[in-house]
Design a protein around this motif. Structure first.
Motif, PDB file in Angstrom:
ATOM      1  N   TYR A 293       0.856  -1.183   0.000  1.00 47.24           N
ATOM      2  CA  TYR A 293       0.000   0.000   0.000  1.00 47.24           C
ATOM      3  C   TYR A 293       0.898   1.241   0.000  1.00 47.24           C
ATOM      4  O   TYR A 293       2.028   1.213   0.477  1.00 47.24           O
TER       5      TYR A 293
ATOM      6  N   GLN B 282       0.890   5.295   1.276  1.00 46.44           N
ATOM      7  CA  GLN B 282       0.215   6.244   2.150  1.00 46.44           C
ATOM      8  C   GLN B 282       0.891   7.596   2.019  1.00 46.44           C
ATOM      9  O   GLN B 282       2.021   7.780   2.494  1.00 46.44           O
TER      10      GLN B 282
ATOM     11  N   GLY C 193      -0.709  12.297   5.624  1.00 48.09           N
ATOM     12  CA  GLY C 193      -2.028  12.648   6.122  1.00 48.09           C
ATOM     13  C   GLY C 193      -3.188  11.932   5.450  1.00 48.09           C
ATOM     14  O   GLY C 193      -4.344  12.273   5.689  1.00 48.09           O
ATOM     15  N   GLN C 194      -2.874  10.957   4.613  1.00 44.23           N
ATOM     16  CA  GLN C 194      -3.912  10.268   3.852  1.00 44.23           C
ATOM     17  C   GLN C 194      -4.114   8.836   4.333  1.00 44.23           C
ATOM     18  O   GLN C 194      -3.395   8.342   5.201  1.00 44.23           O
ATOM     19  N   GLY C 195      -5.109   8.166   3.717  1.00 42.55           N
ATOM     20  CA  GLY C 195      -5.343   6.762   4.003  1.00 42.55           C
ATOM     21  C   GLY C 195      -4.422   5.873   3.184  1.00 42.55           C
ATOM     22  O   GLY C 195      -3.427   6.332   2.627  1.00 42.55           O
ATOM     23  N   LEU C 196      -4.762   4.600   3.109  1.00 44.54           N
ATOM     24  CA  LEU C 196      -3.926   3.624   2.418  1.00 44.54           C
ATOM     25  C   LEU C 196      -4.453   3.381   1.006  1.00 44.54           C
ATOM     26  O   LEU C 196      -5.622   3.063   0.814  1.00 44.54           O
TER      27      LEU C 196
ATOM     28  N   PHE D 213      -4.236   1.034  -2.172  1.00 44.57           N
ATOM     29  CA  PHE D 213      -3.834  -0.308  -2.578  1.00 44.57           C
ATOM     30  C   PHE D 213      -2.956  -0.243  -3.825  1.00 44.57           C
ATOM     31  O   PHE D 213      -3.269   0.454  -4.793  1.00 44.57           O
TER      32      PHE D 213
ATOM     33  N   LEU E 133       3.779   0.856   2.625  1.00 39.58           N
ATOM     34  CA  LEU E 133       3.506  -0.126   3.669  1.00 39.58           C
ATOM     35  C   LEU E 133       3.310  -1.503   3.058  1.00 39.58           C
ATOM     36  O   LEU E 133       2.623  -1.656   2.042  1.00 39.58           O
TER      37      LEU E 133
ATOM     38  N   PHE F 153       0.953  -5.440   9.458  1.00 39.79           N
ATOM     39  CA  PHE F 153       1.720  -4.449   8.714  1.00 39.79           C
ATOM     40  C   PHE F 153       3.140  -4.317   9.244  1.00 39.79           C
ATOM     41  O   PHE F 153       3.395  -4.463  10.447  1.00 39.79           O
TER      42      PHE F 153
ATOM     43  N   GLU G  12       6.393  -1.462   9.461  1.00 40.23           N
ATOM     44  CA  GLU G  12       6.418  -0.051   9.860  1.00 40.23           C
ATOM     45  C   GLU G  12       6.533   0.886   8.670  1.00 40.23           C
ATOM     46  O   GLU G  12       6.433   2.098   8.830  1.00 40.23           O
TER      47      GLU G  12
END
Lengths: 114, 110
Positions: free
Chosen positions: A35, A37, A40-43, A45, A91, A105, A107
């Motif tokens: 993923y 990122q 400040g955002q989401g994940l 795919f 990630l 996950f 780090e």
């Protein structure tokens, strides 16, 4: 190891260079995900490997992105000719089984493209 | 691919207050997971909900799955500074891959 391991943890590169990011999943986990990122955002795919099946590459944003996985082991995400918009945390996650179960996950690898 | 919408995007409250965050989709979820991500770390699974109407409790956190399995909520009672983080919902987005919402960034002020 006990958990998902990613390397490098931080990578600073110049625009146009290639980078390789590595992920060691939990032993025995057949599924592996990458993923992205952004700050400040989401994940977002990117790609999904399940055992020896053909990977689901539907999330790769361009042909500069590719990933490989050796069996049910290590995976490498390669970004060619990096651009500034590639700057993000990448990630990796692994899970056991063929259903979308709990993801474990790492780090993350923080990539900064100057 | 199923799209997950989370709200609010940001939430900042005082310690001791209660809060609820939401995850919605136009499609039916097969199941839904909630994760929490702290700075510099990967997300960690909090709970998985599977059955419509299901309620799960994890200490001060209460997770609810809508009857129609198209929405879910996370309620935190008496929030603590340790609850600060990015709360993400995730569901299967086809072909077994897991897709995530954009998250709710929660800050609990002492």
């Amino acid at each position: 190891g006990a958990g998902v391991s990613q390397s490098p943890s931080n990578k600073v590169t110049e625009k146009g260079k290639d980078v390789e990011l590595r992920c060691d999943p939990i032993s025995g986990h057949t599924a592996l995900y990458w993923y992205r990122q952004r700050l400040g955002q989401g994940l977002e795919f990117l790609i999904y490997f399940q055992g020896n099946s053909a990977p689901d590459k539907s999330g790769l944003p361009s042909d500069r992105f590719s990933a490989e996985r050796t069996g049910e082991s290590v995976s490498t995400l390669t970004i060619q000719r990096t651009q500034q918009e590639d700057s993000a945390v990448y990630l990796c996650a692994s899970s056991f089984g063929t259903k979308a179960g709990e993801l474990f996950f790492g780090e993350g690898s923080r990539l900064t493209v100057l | 691919t199923q799209l997950l919408e989370q709200s609010p995007q940001f939430l900042s409250i005082q310690e001791g207050e209660n809060l609820t965050v939401y995850c919605n989709s136009s499609s039916v979820f097969s199941s839904l997971q909630w994760y929490r991500q702290e700075p510099g770390e990967g997300p960690v699974l909090l709970v998985t909900v599977v059955t419509g109407g299901e309620v799960k409790k994890l200490k001060r956190l209460t997770f609810q799955f809508g009857d129609a399995r198209k929405d879910s909520s996370l309620h935190i009672t008496a929030a603590q500074p340790g609850d600060t983080g990015l709360y993400l919902c995730a569901s299967e987005g086809g072909a077994q891959k897991l897709v995530f919402g954009q998250g709710t960034r929660l800050t609990i002020n002492p």
